[in-house]
Write a protein that holds these residues in place. Structure first.
Motif, PDB file in Angstrom:
ATOM      1  N   ASN A  47      74.228  85.019  43.147  1.00 45.28           N
ATOM      2  CA  ASN A  47      73.245  84.982  42.154  1.00 45.28           C
ATOM      3  C   ASN A  47      73.401  84.038  41.338  1.00 45.28           C
ATOM      4  N   PHE A  48      73.462  82.453  41.567  1.00 44.92           N
ATOM      5  CA  PHE A  48      73.441  81.943  40.729  1.00 44.92           C
ATOM      6  C   PHE A  48      72.920  80.504  41.253  1.00 44.92           C
ATOM      7  N   ARG A  49      71.836  79.872  40.402  1.00 47.77           N
ATOM      8  CA  ARG A  49      71.381  78.585  40.761  1.00 47.77           C
ATOM      9  C   ARG A  49      71.530  77.854  39.617  1.00 47.77           C
ATOM     10  N   PHE A  50      72.024  76.103  39.740  1.00 48.95           N
ATOM     11  CA  PHE A  50      72.359  75.474  38.885  1.00 48.95           C
ATOM     12  C   PHE A  50      71.515  73.907  39.279  1.00 48.95           C
ATOM     13  N   TYR A  51      70.519  73.568  38.729  1.00 50.93           N
ATOM     14  CA  TYR A  51      70.053  72.009  39.239  1.00 50.93           C
ATOM     15  C   TYR A  51      69.418  71.427  38.086  1.00 50.93           C
ATOM     16  N   PHE A  52      70.117  70.546  37.729  1.00 53.63           N
ATOM     17  CA  PHE A  52      70.094  69.534  37.127  1.00 53.63           C
ATOM     18  C   PHE A  52      69.316  67.925  37.699  1.00 53.63           C
ATOM     19  N   PRO A  53      68.420  67.747  37.383  1.00 52.83           N
ATOM     20  CA  PRO A  53      67.521  66.131  38.601  1.00 52.83           C
ATOM     21  C   PRO A  53      68.142  65.039  37.784  1.00 52.83           C
ATOM     22  N   PHE A  54      68.991  64.794  37.464  1.00 52.72           N
ATOM     23  CA  PHE A  54      70.152  63.640  37.192  1.00 52.72           C
ATOM     24  C   PHE A  54      69.481  61.878  37.750  1.00 52.72           C
ATOM     25  N   THR A  55      68.945  62.143  38.151  1.00 52.41           N
ATOM     26  CA  THR A  55      68.925  61.016  39.294  1.00 52.41           C
ATOM     27  C   THR A  55      67.405  60.645  38.896  1.00 52.41           C
ATOM     28  N   THR A  56      66.623  61.842  38.641  1.00 50.92           N
ATOM     29  CA  THR A  56      64.573  61.936  38.505  1.00 50.92           C
ATOM     30  C   THR A  56      64.863  61.076  37.082  1.00 50.92           C
ATOM     31  N   LEU A  57      66.054  62.033  36.364  1.00 47.95           N
ATOM     32  CA  LEU A  57      65.426  61.896  34.872  1.00 47.95           C
ATOM     33  C   LEU A  57      65.691  60.000  34.423  1.00 47.95           C
ATOM     34  N   LEU A  58      67.135  59.443  35.035  1.00 52.27           N
ATOM     35  CA  LEU A  58      67.013  58.049  35.117  1.00 52.27           C
ATOM     36  C   LEU A  58      66.049  57.999  35.572  1.00 52.27           C
ATOM     37  N   LEU A  59      65.199  57.505  36.928  1.00 53.74           N
ATOM     38  CA  LEU A  59      64.137  56.729  36.876  1.00 53.74           C
ATOM     39  C   LEU A  59      63.484  56.898  36.540  1.00 53.74           C
ATOM     40  N   LEU A  60      62.883  58.147  35.677  1.00 50.59           N
ATOM     41  CA  LEU A  60      61.541  58.310  34.779  1.00 50.59           C
ATOM     42  C   LEU A  60      61.933  58.068  33.080  1.00 50.59           C
ATOM     43  N   ASN A  61      63.473  57.473  32.532  1.00 45.67           N
ATOM     44  CA  ASN A  61      63.577  57.197  31.607  1.00 45.67           C
ATOM     45  C   ASN A  61      63.602  55.614  32.231  1.00 45.67           C
ATOM     46  N   VAL A  62      63.441  54.643  32.907  1.00 48.51           N
ATOM     47  CA  VAL A  62      63.775  53.797  32.992  1.00 48.51           C
ATOM     48  C   VAL A  62      62.009  53.173  33.247  1.00 48.51           C
ATOM     49  N   LEU A  63      61.258  53.595  33.696  1.00 48.07           N
ATOM     50  CA  LEU A  63      59.850  54.080  33.711  1.00 48.07           C
ATOM     51  C   LEU A  63      59.543  54.056  32.439  1.00 48.07           C
ATOM     52  N   LEU A  64      59.775  55.178  31.681  1.00 50.49           N
ATOM     53  CA  LEU A  64      59.118  55.514  30.090  1.00 50.49           C
ATOM     54  C   LEU A  64      59.620  53.939  29.183  1.00 50.49           C
ATOM     55  N   TYR A  65      61.235  53.112  29.435  1.00 50.20           N
ATOM     56  CA  TYR A  65      61.447  52.281  29.274  1.00 50.20           C
ATOM     57  C   TYR A  65      60.554  51.131  29.395  1.00 50.20           C
ATOM     58  N   ILE A  66      60.870  50.861  30.399  1.00 51.30           N
ATOM     59  CA  ILE A  66      59.087  49.842  30.537  1.00 51.30           C
ATOM     60  C   ILE A  66      57.711  50.057  30.508  1.00 51.30           C
ATOM     61  N   ILE A  67      57.442  50.846  29.623  1.00 50.42           N
ATOM     62  CA  ILE A  67      55.802  50.900  29.562  1.00 50.42           C
ATOM     63  C   ILE A  67      56.230  51.246  28.244  1.00 50.42           C
ATOM     64  N   VAL A  68      57.251  51.856  27.294  1.00 51.65           N
ATOM     65  CA  VAL A  68      57.540  50.843  25.732  1.00 51.65           C
ATOM     66  C   VAL A  68      57.520  49.777  25.687  1.00 51.65           C
ATOM     67  N   ARG A  69      58.456  48.950  26.796  1.00 51.27           N
ATOM     68  CA  ARG A  69      58.367  47.485  26.309  1.00 51.27           C
ATOM     69  C   ARG A  69      57.065  46.927  26.476  1.00 51.27           C
ATOM     70  N   ILE A  70      56.907  47.309  27.845  1.00 56.42           N
ATOM     71  CA  ILE A  70      55.243  46.390  28.115  1.00 56.42           C
ATOM     72  C   ILE A  70      54.025  46.607  26.398  1.00 56.42           C
ATOM     73  N   TRP A  71      53.799  47.509  25.931  1.00 52.82           N
ATOM     74  CA  TRP A  71      53.449  48.233  24.917  1.00 52.82           C
ATOM     75  C   TRP A  71      53.759  47.231  23.733  1.00 52.82           C
ATOM     76  N   ARG A  72      54.807  47.277  22.968  1.00 44.73           N
ATOM     77  CA  ARG A  72      55.119  46.368  22.420  1.00 44.73           C
ATOM     78  C   ARG A  72      54.899  45.303  22.637  1.00 44.73           C
ATOM     79  N   TRP A  73      55.099  44.413  23.833  1.00 45.25           N
ATOM     80  CA  TRP A  73      54.977  42.912  23.970  1.00 45.25           C
ATOM     81  C   TRP A  73      53.292  42.836  23.994  1.00 45.25           C
ATOM     82  N   LEU A  74      52.766  43.994  23.653  1.00 44.08           N
ATOM     83  CA  LEU A  74      51.123  43.796  24.055  1.00 44.08           C
ATOM     84  C   LEU A  74      50.947  44.054  22.355  1.00 44.08           C
TER      85      LEU A  74
END
Length: 76
Positions: A47-74
């Motif tokens: 009767n219980f489901r728990f899902y926390f996409p830790f690795t997926t969030l970490l991957l998206l965070n790194v991707l977002l960080y790279i995009i922001v750094r490129i944006w600032r670099w431009l």
């Protein structure tokens, strides 16, 4: 932030949402691995489901960080 700045931010956010929608629409079946990566926590009981996409969030965070750094670099 003045009106021009707010307008630019809204345009960028709209563009990101549009691109995300196009990617999900056309490549959604090929992105099944996203959310099922090793390190994503999934606990399922009767009767219980728990899902926390830790690795997926970490991957998206790194991707977002790279995009922001490129944006600032431009120097937008």
């Amino acid at each position: 932030m003045d009106n021009d700045g707010v307008g630019k931010v809204l345009i960028v956010i709209g563009g990101v949402v549009l691109i995300a929608g196009i990617v999900i629409y056309f490549f959604g079946s090929k992105l099944n691995w996203l959310g099922n990566l090793p390190g994503d926590i999934r606990i399922e009981r009767e009767n219980f489901r728990f899902y926390f996409p830790f690795t997926t969030l970490l991957l998206l965070n790194v991707l977002l960080y790279i995009i922001v750094r490129i944006w600032r670099w431009l120097n937008w």
